[in-house]
Enzyme design. Structure first.
Site, mmCIF file in Angstrom:
data_model
loop_
_atom_site.group_PDB
_atom_site.id
_atom_site.type_symbol
_atom_site.label_atom_id
_atom_site.label_comp_id
_atom_site.label_asym_id
_atom_site.label_seq_id
_atom_site.Cartn_x
_atom_site.Cartn_y
_atom_site.Cartn_z
ATOM 1 N N PHE A 52 95.359 18.332 115.972
ATOM 2 C CA PHE A 52 94.870 17.066 115.425
ATOM 3 C C PHE A 52 95.207 16.819 113.956
ATOM 4 O O PHE A 52 94.684 15.877 113.364
ATOM 5 C CB PHE A 52 93.351 16.910 115.622
ATOM 6 C CG PHE A 52 92.980 16.551 117.022
ATOM 7 C CD1 PHE A 52 93.382 15.357 117.592
ATOM 8 C CD2 PHE A 52 92.239 17.440 117.795
ATOM 9 C CE1 PHE A 52 93.055 15.042 118.895
ATOM 10 C CE2 PHE A 52 91.905 17.133 119.104
ATOM 11 C CZ PHE A 52 92.319 15.921 119.653
ATOM 12 N N ASP A 53 96.053 17.633 113.361
ATOM 13 C CA ASP A 53 96.481 17.311 111.992
ATOM 14 C C ASP A 53 97.893 17.829 111.737
ATOM 15 O O ASP A 53 98.171 18.448 110.713
ATOM 16 C CB ASP A 53 95.501 17.898 110.974
ATOM 17 C CG ASP A 53 95.550 17.154 109.629
ATOM 18 O OD1 ASP A 53 96.080 16.021 109.594
ATOM 19 O OD2 ASP A 53 95.048 17.700 108.627
#
Length: 230
Positions: A52-53
Site C-alpha cells: 500500500f505504499d
C-alpha cells in the site's frame, strides 16, 4: 542500503532530454527486481502481504543496485484465498494510490492496488520525470501517463532520443506499456505481478497498447501535495 532510495535516480525533466542517471538497462533490471519482490509478497508467503505504499522513496538499492522493498508501515495482511480486503480509511501516497483505495465505486481493494502503484512508479522510471509535474504551466502536460498515452494514440511514437539503441528503445517501451496496463482504472483489468514479470521479460511485439484509463488528471491542489501520505 548504500545507494539510498530509487527516488534520487528519477530526475524531473522531459523524456526527450533526460537521460536516467543509472542507464536504461539498469533501471529496467531494477523494475523487474521490484516486480519479483511484489510477486513474492502477493504469492510467495503463506499470508498475502499488501504493501500500500509502493513508490520510489520506498525502494532501496544495495551496493549492486539490487532493489529492496522497504517501509511496511501501511501494509496489511490478507488471506490468499480472499480477493478483496476491508479498509476503514485510504492509505498510501498521493500520485501512487489506486482509485479504489479512496473510492470504493472503482472496485474492491486488493493486491491489484499495489499493481497500480507499481505501474505509476515504472512510468516515472521510464519517463525520467515525476508523473505529476507541478512545474509545467500547461495542465494537459502535468500528468505524465496521459501525455504518454496521447503520444501512443497519435503517433505510436514515444519521442525517444535519436541516440537510443534498439535494445534501449524496447526496454523503455516495455516499461511504459506495462505501466499503462498496471494503472487501468478497473482493478480486474490490471495484470498480476506474475504477468507483469512475464510481459517485461517477454517479446516486445507481444505487448498491446492498453485501453486508456478514464480518470482525469489529478487537480493541481492534489499534484502539489503529491508527497503527502494519507
Amino acid at each position: 542500503m548504500p545507494n539510498g532510495s530509487l527516488e534520487k535516480f528519477i530526475p524531473s525533466g522531459n523524456i526527450e532530454t533526460t537521460t536516467p542517471l543509472l542507464g536504461l538497462e539498469k533501471l529496467f533490471q531494477i523494475a523487474i527486481g521490484i516486480a519479483r519482490g511484489l510477486e513474492y509478497l502477493h504469492r510467495g508467503c503463506n499470508t498475502r502481504i499488501l504493501h500500500f505504499d509502493i513508490k520510489p522513496h520506498n525502494i532501496l538499492l544495495d551496493e549492486d543496485f539490487l532493489p529492496k522493498i522497504s517501509d511496511f508501515g501501511l501494509a496489511k495482511l490478507s488471506p490468499r484465498n480472499e480477493s478483496n480486503i476491508s479498509m476503514a480509511v485510504a492509505r498510501g501516497t498521493i500520485g501512487y494510490i489506486a482509485p479504489e483505495v479512496f473510492n470504493r465505486n472503482f472496485g474492491g481493494v486488493s493486491h491489484k492496488s499495489d499493481v497500480y502503484s507499481y505501474g505509476m512508479m515504472i512510468l516515472e522510471m521510464a519517463g525520467g520525470r515525476k508523473n505529476i509535474d507541478v512545474g509545467i504551466s500547461n495542465t494537459s502536460e502535468i500528468y505524465f501517463p496521459h501525455w504518454i498515452y496521447k503520444q501512443l494514440e497519435q503517433h505510436n511514437d514515444l519521442g525517444f532520443p535519436d541516440n537510443m539503441t534498439i535494445e534501449e528503445n524496447a526496454m523503455v517501451r516495455k516499461m511504459i506499456l506495462v505501466g499503462l496496463w498496471c494503472i487501468q482504472t478497473n482493478p480486474f483489468d490490471r495484470p498480476s505481478m506474475s504477468k507483469v514479470i512475464e510481459m517485461l521479460e517477454g517479446n516486445i511485439e507481444a505487448l498491446q497498447i492498453p485501453p486508456k484509463p478514464f480518470l482525469s488528471s489529478p487537480p493541481r491542489s492534489l499534484a502539489e501535495e503529491s508527497s503527502t501520505t494519507c
